[in-house]
Write a protein that holds these residues in place. Structure first.
Motif, short mmCIF file in Angstrom:
data_model
loop_
_atom_site.label_atom_id
_atom_site.label_comp_id
_atom_site.label_asym_id
_atom_site.label_seq_id
_atom_site.Cartn_x
_atom_site.Cartn_y
_atom_site.Cartn_z
N LEU A 80 32.98 37.73 35.32
CA LEU A 80 33.72 36.71 36.04
C LEU A 80 33.37 36.73 37.52
O LEU A 80 33.20 35.69 38.16
N TRP A 81 33.26 37.93 38.08
CA TRP A 81 32.89 38.06 39.48
C TRP A 81 31.45 37.58 39.73
O TRP A 81 31.17 36.91 40.72
N LEU A 82 30.55 37.91 38.80
CA LEU A 82 29.15 37.53 38.96
C LEU A 82 28.94 36.02 38.83
O LEU A 82 28.20 35.42 39.61
N PHE A 83 29.61 35.40 37.84
CA PHE A 83 29.29 34.02 37.49
C PHE A 83 30.40 33.03 37.82
O PHE A 83 30.40 31.92 37.29
N ASN A 84 31.31 33.40 38.67
CA ASN A 84 32.32 32.44 39.10
C ASN A 84 31.63 31.24 39.75
O ASN A 84 30.76 31.39 40.61
N GLN A 110 28.53 23.42 29.80
CA GLN A 110 27.58 23.96 28.84
C GLN A 110 26.17 23.50 29.21
O GLN A 110 26.00 22.45 29.81
N PRO A 111 25.13 24.29 28.90
CA PRO A 111 25.16 25.52 28.10
C PRO A 111 25.45 26.78 28.90
O PRO A 111 25.31 27.89 28.38
N PHE A 112 25.84 26.62 30.17
CA PHE A 112 26.00 27.78 31.05
C PHE A 112 27.08 28.74 30.55
O PHE A 112 26.92 29.97 30.66
N ALA A 113 28.19 28.19 30.02
CA ALA A 113 29.27 29.07 29.55
C ALA A 113 28.80 29.96 28.41
O ALA A 113 29.12 31.15 28.36
N TRP A 114 28.00 29.40 27.50
CA TRP A 114 27.47 30.21 26.41
C TRP A 114 26.48 31.25 26.93
O TRP A 114 26.42 32.37 26.42
N ILE A 115 25.69 30.88 27.92
CA ILE A 115 24.73 31.83 28.50
C ILE A 115 25.46 33.04 29.06
O ILE A 115 25.05 34.20 28.86
N VAL A 116 26.58 32.80 29.75
CA VAL A 116 27.35 33.91 30.33
C VAL A 116 27.93 34.78 29.24
O VAL A 116 27.87 36.02 29.31
N ASN A 190 37.91 34.96 25.46
CA ASN A 190 39.30 34.80 25.89
C ASN A 190 39.46 35.13 27.38
O ASN A 190 40.22 34.46 28.10
N LEU A 191 38.73 36.13 27.85
CA LEU A 191 38.90 36.58 29.23
C LEU A 191 37.98 35.88 30.22
O LEU A 191 38.34 35.69 31.39
N ILE A 192 36.79 35.48 29.79
CA ILE A 192 35.82 34.89 30.71
C ILE A 192 35.96 33.37 30.77
O ILE A 192 36.08 32.78 31.84
N THR A 193 35.92 32.71 29.61
CA THR A 193 35.95 31.24 29.60
C THR A 193 37.27 30.67 29.09
O THR A 193 37.49 29.47 29.20
N ARG A 194 38.12 31.51 28.49
CA ARG A 194 39.39 31.07 27.91
C ARG A 194 39.19 29.96 26.88
O ARG A 194 40.01 29.05 26.75
N GLY A 195 38.05 30.02 26.19
CA GLY A 195 37.76 29.03 25.16
C GLY A 195 37.14 27.76 25.68
O GLY A 195 36.73 26.90 24.89
N GLY A 196 37.04 27.58 26.99
CA GLY A 196 36.51 26.36 27.56
C GLY A 196 35.01 26.45 27.80
O GLY A 196 34.39 27.47 27.48
N PRO A 197 34.41 25.42 28.35
CA PRO A 197 35.04 24.14 28.70
C PRO A 197 35.28 23.26 27.48
O PRO A 197 34.45 23.25 26.56
N THR A 198 36.39 22.56 27.48
CA THR A 198 36.81 21.65 26.39
C THR A 198 36.69 22.32 25.02
O THR A 198 36.14 21.75 24.08
N GLN A 199 37.16 23.56 24.92
CA GLN A 199 37.22 24.33 23.68
C GLN A 199 35.84 24.60 23.06
O GLN A 199 35.75 24.95 21.89
#
Length: 257
Positions: A80-84, A110-116, A190-199
């Motif tokens: 989270l600190w690295l990729f905020n 996306q696809p950045f959230a999956w990359i993280v 759950n902790l990094i993206t909380r299921g997002g963006p848009t689930q």
């Protein structure tokens, strides 16, 4: 009443079916991307460590394995600190180096959230798979490599004809455990993206949790969990069948020679 819970998962008009297949699709995507990386990177690290001088092997084994001892909460906090997207270390570094002009929305698109998420998972768990591969490499008879060197075989031929067949059982085990672990991925999303963006990163485990705890529907939640268990079991059986089939084909080929 029990069958109605399963019927609710496969009726197109059912809200539970939409949630279930959303979570299943996201989970399968994560499995498809993360598992090959967890296998290939772990094997590459194992080969590198195995080629090091004996006095350095224990040091680098410890370094690469150390991340596996960290909790998922700590790993998620670091990423989270690295990729905020706003003020994160990676974005600040890239902007200062003039690689990008504006921050990348790592966790908001996306696809950045999956990359993280995949990067966090690989960094966190690849050390365990690496240790398994190192143990498998240690079981291979060194005389086979010496004989291959005498015959003029290079690194790639030794890898293909000696190393990979020698660690076949370890590879099958690593593959199976990686698939199971990726199917059960929960903490990072759950902790990094909380299921997002848009689930889009809401995994099946997260869907099951919401159905049981937030929607208070234990029956449908249990049905989802059982279906997920059967899917994982199907993966395991397919892998066992393919592994056994390859072994039998190799034995037949060896007998023909």
């Amino acid at each position: 009443m029990g069958l109605e819970n399963y019927r609710a998962l496969f009726e197109q008009s059912s809200m539970h079916a939409q949630d279930f297949f959303l979570g299943l699709k996201n989970t399968l995507l994560f499995v498809a991307v993360s598992v090959p990386l967890l296998i290939v990177i772990a094997l590459v690290l194992a080969l590198i460590v195995d080629a090091l001088p004996a006095r350095l092997k224990s040091i680098y084994r410890t370094i690469f394995f150390m991340s596996y001892a960290i909790s998922v909460t700590a790993v998620s906090s670091v990423f989270l600190w690295l990729f905020n997207g706003n003020g994160g270390y990676i974005n600040n570094l890239l902007v200062q180096a003039h690689f990008i002009q504006k921050p990348i929305p790592w966790l908001e698109a996306q696809p950045f959230a999956w990359i993280v998420l995949v990067a966090a998972t690989v960094w966190w768990t690849v050390g365990y798979n690496m240790m398994l591969f190192i143990n498998g490499l240690n079981e291979i008879d060194g005389a086979l490599y010496e004989a291959a060197s005498v015959d003029g075989a290079g690194f790639l031929k030794k890898l293909w004809y000696i190393t990979l067949p020698g660690i076949r059982n370890v590879t099958a085990y690593v593959s199976l455990t990686s698939v199971i672990a990726s199917f059960n991925m929960y903490g990072q999303a759950n902790l990094i993206t909380r299921g997002g963006p848009t689930q889009s990163t809401k995994t099946l485990i997260m869907v099951i949790q919401d159905v049981i705890l937030k929607k208070n529907n234990l029956g449908v939640g249990n049905a989802m969990a059982l279906v997920m268990g059967f899917i994982v079991m199907a993966f395991a059986l397919c892998q066992q069948y393919l592994t056994r089939e390859k072994k039998e084909l190799k034995e037949v080929s060896g007998d023909d020679r």
